[in-house]
Design an enzyme around this catalytic site. Structure first.
Site, PDB file in Angstrom:
ATOM      1  N   SER A 135       0.836  -1.205   0.000  1.00 39.45           N
ATOM      2  CA  SER A 135       0.000   0.000   0.000  1.00 39.45           C
ATOM      3  C   SER A 135       0.866   1.248   0.000  1.00 39.45           C
ATOM      4  O   SER A 135       1.988   1.236   0.497  1.00 39.45           O
ATOM      5  CB  SER A 135      -0.911   0.023   1.233  1.00 39.45           C
ATOM      6  N   LYS A 190      -4.253  -6.875   2.915  1.00 40.33           N
ATOM      7  CA  LYS A 190      -4.315  -5.698   2.026  1.00 40.33           C
ATOM      8  C   LYS A 190      -5.747  -5.462   1.539  1.00 40.33           C
ATOM      9  O   LYS A 190      -6.200  -4.323   1.405  1.00 40.33           O
ATOM     10  CB  LYS A 190      -3.357  -5.885   0.832  1.00 40.33           C
ATOM     11  N   HIS A 193      -7.513  -3.789   4.250  1.00 41.95           N
ATOM     12  CA  HIS A 193      -7.028  -2.400   4.232  1.00 41.95           C
ATOM     13  C   HIS A 193      -7.830  -1.588   3.218  1.00 41.95           C
ATOM     14  O   HIS A 193      -8.308  -0.489   3.496  1.00 41.95           O
ATOM     15  CB  HIS A 193      -5.536  -2.381   3.885  1.00 41.95           C
ATOM     16  N   ASN A 194      -8.012  -2.156   2.028  1.00 41.04           N
ATOM     17  CA  ASN A 194      -8.712  -1.408   0.986  1.00 41.04           C
ATOM     18  C   ASN A 194     -10.194  -1.219   1.309  1.00 41.04           C
ATOM     19  O   ASN A 194     -10.756  -0.154   1.044  1.00 41.04           O
ATOM     20  CB  ASN A 194      -8.546  -2.095  -0.368  1.00 41.04           C
ATOM     21  N   GLU A 197     -10.256   1.458   3.655  1.00 40.63           N
ATOM     22  CA  GLU A 197      -9.924   2.681   2.900  1.00 40.63           C
ATOM     23  C   GLU A 197     -11.186   3.242   2.220  1.00 40.63           C
ATOM     24  O   GLU A 197     -11.440   4.456   2.260  1.00 40.63           O
ATOM     25  CB  GLU A 197      -8.853   2.307   1.868  1.00 40.63           C
TER      26      GLU A 197
HETATM   27  C1  6PG Z   1      -3.147   1.477  -1.679  1.00 40.85           C
HETATM   28  C2  6PG Z   1      -4.398   1.591  -2.500  1.00 40.85           C
HETATM   29  C3  6PG Z   1      -4.146   1.046  -3.873  1.00 40.85           C
HETATM   30  C4  6PG Z   1      -5.152   1.562  -4.875  1.00 40.85           C
HETATM   31  C5  6PG Z   1      -6.428   0.825  -4.857  1.00 40.85           C
HETATM   32  C6  6PG Z   1      -7.611   1.672  -5.222  1.00 40.85           C
HETATM   33  O1  6PG Z   1      -3.270   0.940  -0.596  1.00 40.85           O
HETATM   34  O2  6PG Z   1      -2.108   1.927  -2.134  1.00 40.85           O
HETATM   35  O3  6PG Z   1      -5.449   0.914  -1.915  1.00 40.85           O
HETATM   36  O4  6PG Z   1      -4.057  -0.336  -3.790  1.00 40.85           O
HETATM   37  O5  6PG Z   1      -5.365   2.904  -4.736  1.00 40.85           O
HETATM   38  O6  6PG Z   1      -6.275  -0.185  -5.827  1.00 40.85           O
HETATM   39  O7  6PG Z   1      -8.666   0.845  -5.367  1.00 40.85           O
HETATM   40  P1  6PG Z   1      -9.995   1.279  -6.067  1.00 40.85           P
HETATM   41  O8  6PG Z   1      -9.647   1.590  -7.507  1.00 40.85           O
HETATM   42  O9  6PG Z   1     -10.841   0.076  -5.940  1.00 40.85           O
HETATM   43  O10 6PG Z   1     -10.493   2.487  -5.363  1.00 40.85           O
END
Ligand code: 6PG
Length: 468
Positions: A135, A190, A193-194, A197
């Site tokens: 990330s 991860k 995490h997303n 996020e």
């Molecule tokens: C990170 C982000 C990275 C990316 C995602 C966005 O931790 O660096 O999460 O992995 O920004 O792929 O995902 P979406 O396109 O689904 O918002």
């Protein structure tokens, strides 16, 4: 004869290139590979070597065998490819050139089940295959990402020093890369995490829409977010949101020129589905995901807005209430995310340490925040909802959130993620729920049987409801 490289990086997209530059800056010799696609991707790796001074000593390739042969053994390969077919195809192609001792790390956003399947596939790469969530976006990859590797722990031991060196560091100097656990635990972590996020981003967006409806300018909201960032509410996402709101294009605020329709690459959907499969509530990330889907349905929203008048009215709220509500929702989001990790750890026997995961998320990643710093300590003993130190924040935050939601409802302001937080907390803090009627309904139409309050043995009963 050229020296053999310490690492081979496959895939010269933004993340692969940034990680290669990071490794080279940290004194590692790297070989770079990018496929050759006539007219589309030609001499991509060579172009990176020319473009970036750190990569001047790197060896570029677009022929896979020569690339693999340029690496010291056991070979250390980092795949930075789009999840799915691209990874599968590359593993098939690599199988002709690699040995069982070589270590392949998938650093993309692969589905953790694909990663586990590859580890158990019996293929030449399987034994030392590692899945690693990364990330931090392009700048994290370049200057220090947060990294979540998992799989064969001995194989991790071989690459640990290099990875821990290029990862982000916390304020106290510990690396934001640590062995997460067995199997696909790293990609799972991860993915969670997303999902978190998504909820954090949507929460800030809900605060923003509320404040805009209150007639605050973008500049005023930016200043407010900056003020919040001076407190324990500080986070990377809040600070970039404050920065975004300052950007101008001519006389316009750029944010006002951006279409209110967001895409997604799929990890939020996976996180939502897998939470459901595990039987844990991840209602905030789910609400954030559905908010994105609804946002993407712009054409229909335009049509329906002509049929129903739900236009926002000007809400009145004290800014302190908004901040406390925001903090409360973040606590619930983090509670749900870590609970999901805990439950996956039990299901898959990964032995995840929640505090260690919080540590990896303290720097380098999109979720980094003051709260994560606190969680690193707090999660050693209790969950957020059970920790005595969060009690008063939760109690006061809940009251503030109710005020925000009441005002939001009467002012027609959609607050799906805030609402999910409030409903989750309410449901989880009441001893008596509503599922006794659900049990009875299931027994009525499907003879699914029910358990009784007056029988502690947990035995199941059936009633012939229609003949009562
Ligand atoms: C990170 C982000 C990275 C990316 C995602 C966005 O931790 O660096 O999460 O992995 O920004 O792929 O995902 P979406 O396109 O689904 O918002």
């Amino acid at each position: 004869m050229k020296h053999k490289s310490d690492w081979g990086i496959i895939g010269m997209g933004v993340m692969g290139t940034s990680l290669a530059r990071n490794m080279a800056r940290n004194g590692l010799n790297v070989s770079l590979f990018n496929r050759h696609l006539e007219g589309l991707e030609e001499k991509v790796a060579a172009a990176k070597v020319t473009r970036y001074p750190e990569l001047a000593q790197a060896q570029p390739f677009d022929a896979l065998q020569a690339f693999v042969e340029s690496l010291a053994t056991p070979r250390k390969l980092l795949l930075m490819l789009p999840a799915g077919d691209a990874v599968a195809q590359m593993l098939t192609d690599l199988s002709d050139f690699i040995q069982e001792e070589d270590i392949i790390i998938d650093g993309g956003n692969s589905h953790f089940e694909d990663t586990q399947r590859r580890m158990n596939s019996g293929a030449v790469y399987a034994k030392n295959y590692l899945g690693m969530g990364i990330s931090g976006g392009a700048s994290g990859a370049l200057w220090g990402p947060s990294m979540m590797p998992s799989g064969n722990q001995q194989a991790y031991g071989v690459v640990a020093q290099d990875l821990e060196k290029i990862a982000a560091k916390t304020a106290s100097g510990t690396s934001c890369c640590t062995y997460i656990g067995a199997g696909g635990a790293g990609h799972f972590t991860k993915m969670v995490h997303n999902g978190m996020e998504y909820a954090e981003m949507q929460l800030i967006a809900e605060m923003y829409v509320f404040l805009r409806a209150s007639k605050l300018s973008n500049a005023a909201i930016s200043t407010l977010f900056d003020t919040w960032s001076q407190t324990a509410s500080n986070s990377y996402l809040l600070s970039i949101s404050a920065a975004i709101l300052k950007v101008k294009e001519g006389t316009h605020d750029l944010i006002d020129l951006i279409l209110d329709k967001a895409g997604n690459k799929g990890t939020g959907a996976w996180a939502t589905q897998i939470g459901a499969a595990l039987g844990v509530s991840n209602s905030m990330m789910a609400a954030a995901l559905y908010a994105r889907f609804n946002a993407a349905d712009k054409k229909l929203r335009i049509q329906l807005s002509q049929l129903f008048d739900t236009s926002p009215k000007t809400p009145e709220i004290e800014l302190d209430h908004l901040l406390h509500a925001y903090d409360f929702c973040r606590l619930i989001n983090h509670y749900q995310g870590f609970r999901m990790l805990e439950s996956a750890s039990a299901e898959y026997r990964w032995g995840l340490e929640l505090s260690a995961i919080a540590n990896v998320w303290r720097s380098g990643c999109i979720l980094k925040s003051e709260l994560m710093d606190r969680l690193f300590e707090k999660l050693k003993t209790h969950s957020i909802l059970e920790h005595p130190e969060f009690q008063s924040e939760l109690i006061h935050g809940f009251e503030a959130l109710k005020k925000v939601l009441r005002t939001g409802i009467s002012s027609n302001i959609p607050l799906p993620v805030c609402s999910a937080a409030q409903q989750f907390f309410l449901q989880m803090t009441q001893e008596k729920g509503s599922a006794h009627l659900i049990q009875a309904q299931r027994d009525y139409f499907g003879a699914h049987r029910y358990q009784r309050l007056d029988d502690e043995s947990g035995s199941f009963y059936h009633t012939d409801w229609e003949n009562q």
